[in-house]
Design an enzyme around this catalytic site. Structure first.
Site, PDB file in Angstrom:
ATOM      1  N   GLY A  92       0.797  -0.973  -0.111  1.00 59.47           N
ATOM      2  CA  GLY A  92       0.183   0.041  -0.089  1.00 59.47           C
ATOM      3  C   GLY A  92       0.904   1.251   0.045  1.00 59.47           C
ATOM      4  O   GLY A  92       1.996   1.220   0.375  1.00 59.47           O
ATOM      5  N   CYS A  93       0.389   2.555  -0.389  1.00 58.06           N
ATOM      6  CA  CYS A  93       0.955   3.523  -0.415  1.00 58.06           C
ATOM      7  C   CYS A  93       1.380   3.991   0.817  1.00 58.06           C
ATOM      8  O   CYS A  93       2.686   4.285   1.024  1.00 58.06           O
ATOM      9  CB  CYS A  93       0.082   4.784  -1.137  1.00 58.06           C
ATOM     10  SG  CYS A  93      -1.327   4.990  -0.613  1.00 58.06           S
ATOM     11  N   TYR A  94       0.373   3.997   1.763  1.00 58.66           N
ATOM     12  CA  TYR A  94       0.800   4.666   3.100  1.00 58.66           C
ATOM     13  C   TYR A  94       1.994   3.545   3.934  1.00 58.66           C
ATOM     14  O   TYR A  94       2.863   4.098   4.608  1.00 58.66           O
ATOM     15  CB  TYR A  94      -0.119   4.764   4.068  1.00 58.66           C
ATOM     16  CG  TYR A  94      -0.888   6.073   3.877  1.00 58.66           C
ATOM     17  CD1 TYR A  94      -0.275   7.268   4.181  1.00 58.66           C
ATOM     18  CD2 TYR A  94      -2.270   6.128   3.580  1.00 58.66           C
ATOM     19  CE1 TYR A  94      -0.976   8.623   3.979  1.00 58.66           C
ATOM     20  CE2 TYR A  94      -2.812   7.217   3.358  1.00 58.66           C
ATOM     21  CZ  TYR A  94      -2.339   8.443   3.456  1.00 58.66           C
ATOM     22  OH  TYR A  94      -2.842   9.793   3.466  1.00 58.66           O
TER      23      TYR A  94
ATOM     24  N   ILE B  23       7.777   9.597  -0.267  1.00 61.51           N
ATOM     25  CA  ILE B  23       7.769   8.545  -1.651  1.00 61.51           C
ATOM     26  C   ILE B  23       6.639   9.582  -2.429  1.00 61.51           C
ATOM     27  O   ILE B  23       5.959  10.216  -2.149  1.00 61.51           O
ATOM     28  CB  ILE B  23       7.299   7.306  -1.351  1.00 61.51           C
ATOM     29  CG1 ILE B  23       5.875   7.273  -0.828  1.00 61.51           C
ATOM     30  CG2 ILE B  23       8.283   6.497  -0.620  1.00 61.51           C
ATOM     31  CD1 ILE B  23       5.277   5.831  -0.957  1.00 61.51           C
TER      32      ILE B  23
END
Lengths: 341, 341, 341, 341
Positions: free
Chosen positions: B149-151, B313
């Site tokens: 996941g992004c987080y 990121i």
């Protein structure tokens, strides 16, 4: 009509303050001054000003200001406010200082956090810290009001009642704050250029921001013991607003989200500019920008037992010029929201 | 040339993935699909595409994709990826899933955090979690790669080596994260309208974001014990990027900022996409946007003894499509940075 | 491998050029220079650079650059490029100048629009104007390529074929242009501070922008007669991109929107970086940002008989560094899109 | 106290109107209504509202509104305002309509530009077009005031005096306009999602925006002859504000920039909300946002003999709700700036 002077009217806080005072029903602006050598029409600094307003921002002259003003607002760079403030106090004026020069009670903190010895340490005792909701009765009689910093305002409002009632562990406080770029002022530096700020987000002055001792002074006062906090400011690609996301441990197992919210609601039940969010709702910059409100929200992370408290303000209003006017209103017996609602 | 299919190419991650694959020296795109009923020229979704690229995004058809693709990227809504992934695994394809459907090892977490029973719990064991820097050797042999996941990506990279070496107290971790709006996807909701996001900043899904169990799974794995974290996501008025500001207590008094930095530098000494910031410098969105880098910075608050770790990121690259390609590169023996540098 | 030097690598165009050259398959960077006195690691200027790139931007030294470079890119302030360009031409290098110093053929225009006499007027004749799509064959043999200005590029591409075919009235052209803030460069001025640009939009250098004579030179050349245009630039609160909205009268009644579009499609049928929008679609910044494309769209206002032509580019790419690389590619026989797609 | 109802208070203009009326010294809000079925606390729509304001936006009920309101503001979608307006006029109320439903005098224009037959064409004659500076005396006696569109307001103020004095060629007018995204309203469409608007800029409704006939009606009225204009709107990545950059040919050689400016200054010498910029200064969004001002600037392009006129307004204030209140002030004899300065 109260006669007001704004010293340093060309910066963001000075201009915002001037805007409020112009529409204020109880005051008259006698002077807007600048350290620059030439007069500047107010409309160049404050373009929203009405056509009929012919005011100019003129080169600062102590005698001129002294002759007419009842209250002097200092929107000056720090260290400069020290001396100018002292002069106007000697001249019998009420001084409302928007710089940091009279905020800290302990003169020893100035060399450490601001890089200078305080020129008039005796004035620090005299100064009343202008966090309106907390110091209202002392502000009423103050001669020197030290307007709170933009970052300390929200977290102090959010945490002081909780510390006063021993609901959170004093050593556990972490403040993650994010501010709009107007907070950095008009100084020309690469960090505030559009192409640096836009589409960006980053921390700055990590673990060394000069507002740390002010926050700690406020929280320590409320807790009745010396408190240290971790405070990390971030720069947001927006014009105005500060959101603080605050983490703390409850002081005891019986503390619930509801009890925290109830304490805050009671603490600010009569304060027109503090709004406690209902359960499940949280402050956002858009709710407070261009207002003098401080919104506060609460969430208990039941999985970790950690408390999260949010505060949001407009850094130029409740975090600077709005609170300065609120202080003036309290000091001179005007309705607290005059010019601000 | 490796034959690639992208299922769900019209969303932000699908389009970004397509952009990377188009320029990738080792692959050929065989299918771009959509759940919509009509074909869409790729250039309508990915306007940066070159004039000569005549690709279209076509209605999804399992048999067609199966016939040509060696690897299938799933950019599908969660729950849909479960079944589609299972189908392509049965057909002998390598599946790289960008949804959350195969990320959690414990099937019991899906009803709680995603609101559904997992349809193929046995696949959860089979899935290799595609955090490249951590699982590289297992990714090389994986048939099902679950893209992080992004987080979770940034904080996992930043914290896992520290937990592995017992340098931070496992129970002390607080993650304050802020994400660009592309992270919310293309779904039409009021919260992502320009006039809601612009000039705003606020927390959302407070203490209930679905990435919490994924973060905890990663950190627990590194620590060798069950870890719970506080995680508060915020929405930024920027297109891309996630900055996480992470607070933790050192596990022992001997831990210093320098020792933390050294451990991170060593952990990622050979990883092309992790960059550890030197002392006094901190990650920012502008340094990582449009790149596959994860930047990590460290500061010890000597006054409180608390550690602050930052990770940044680009949520669409290292947080989604870039890492998916990095996973493909590892899996198929291409240079790890192919198409990404 | 072609040896390239970038003089003035710390500005926005210098950094963007360096970024492209680093990934370019046919070149090697030999020097990145600055007028500052100390070396700067490239990663401080170009944070997206890979970890392994150890390049630094070093103080400019003519002899050093001369020793190794085959082609010298000048990203210098105007007037400085004149002399430096002349020196490297004398040293037998190919010079690609991104400043305005060699763009205008008539030396008399320099004092009027740039405030200085041209130091080497003879070089103006020698310089080939690097509008790739128009001057390709001359660029192939050029020793001095003068890279077009950001504002002139789009409108020249859009209008030159129409003027060449006498489809629009030469005296009727009005160019309303809007540019992202990176176009203003890194110089610290109040006008490019975040709080000035954000949430703002305004015209600047009204009727006196220095790109006017360059636009007129291009259009006059295509028309075969002297053309004057009205050109009004505006500053947008975005990082990158220029959209020009161009108004013109058709030269005769038989000119239709379709015929205009057809002429443009034919003119650029083989040009990889020009894209003509189909009827009813119009260029936008988001379609061209981070690309070297110039998008062109057309609409005939049938009610007034007026033609509206739109062009969009990324000011740092097709409007500066991208086009500079495209020029290098043409000059040295590389594929025209090398490093750019 | 004048009793006011706002129908359609949940949209951007309805909320902004409510905000102004709440602080207006001469009015009382009796109803805020919505077409939705449930009541909504006002603070959810207008977060800047004070803590004490307990108003709700309630489901619309004609009889209720009729019972108490003296003036009814319609912030309804077009076609809906037609019928609702007619009803309240029959009930003897003063109606101020912020939609387009009563703006055009010629009913034949509605099918063409708005896609519907007008239900009450007779009301079109009755309606007074609420461009305050132009129609003040007729507004004083109006029962139905049709508030101008956001795009027509600025260019009409800028051009009508020039056309009235035959200073510009009627057939030569080109209006290049750029608007903030709040102008698009709250409807959920992809075009107003943050990731579409942010960092973007593009034209839309090219040569077919529904405000064209309104602009032409205004300008034709001033010129005393039928005028057609070219009008191209663009979407800006800002919340509020419209800048129009207007191109026109002077009607005769004797027209100078100074004479144009003088005519405008005289035309609006007594209008508190129109500000004519001095020579060399030009309107910008930041000067007018959050104000009811219309700023106008002028430049003659001496090289081409073309005139460039700029107008800037806040689309939600002078372009909608601010002007609606200004109309109410004129109609009911309040100071023209009441609630607006």
């Amino acid at each position: 009509m109260l006669n007001c002077a704004v010293l340093g009217a060309t910066g963001y806080t000075g201009a915002e303050l001037t805007r409020i005072l112009l529409a204020h029903p109880n005051v008259r602006i006698t002077h807007l001054t600048t350290r620059q050598e030439k007069s500047i029409p107010l409309r160049e600094i404050l373009p929203s000003v009405s056509r009929d307003v012919k005011l100019a921002i003129t080169p600062y002259n102590f005698e001129n200001v002294k002759r007419k003003a009842d209250v002097v607002f200092l929107c000056l760079p720090h260290t400069e406010a020290m001396t100018t403030g002292d002069l106007f106090l000697k001249a019998g004026k009420v001084v409302i200082d928007l710089s940091a020069d009279f905020r800290l009670k302990d003169p020893a903190l100035y060399p450490k956090w601001y890089g200078v010895e305080h020129a008039f340490p005796a004035r620090l005792k005299q100064a009343v810290y202008g966090l309106c909701e907390v110091n209202r009765s002392r502000i009423r009689k103050a001669r020197l009001i030290s307007n709170p910093g933009c970052y300390p305002t929200g977290p102090s409002i959010a945490l002081m009642p909780l510390l006063g009632k021993k609901l959170i562990a004093p050593g556990s406080i972490i403040i993650n704050a994010a501010s709009g770029t107007s907070g950095a002022g008009k100084k020309l530096v690469p960090a505030t250029q559009f192409c640096e700020v836009n589409e960006n987000y980053t921390a700055y002055k990590v673990n060394k921001h000069q507002h740390i001792p002010e926050i700690e002074q406020n929280l320590s006062g409320a807790a009745g013991e010396k408190i240290k906090v971790t405070f990390i400011p971030h720069l947001l690609p927006v014009q105005r607003g500060i959101l603080a996301t605050i983490y703390a441990e409850p002081a005891k197992a019986s503390v619930t989200e509801d009890s925290i919210r109830k304490v805050l609601e009671n603490a600010y039940a009569k304060d027109p500019f503090v709004r406690i969010k209902p359960a499940g709702q949280f402050p956002s910059l858009k709710d407070v920008r261009h207002t003098n409100f401080c919104d506060v929200g609460v969430s208990m992370d039941v999985r970790t037992g950690r408390l999260v408290v949010f505060s949001a303000i407009d850094n130029l209003l409740k975090g600077a010029s709005g609170q300065a006017v609120q202080n003036m209103n309290i000091r001179f017996g005007f309705p607290e929201g005059a010019g601000l609602i």
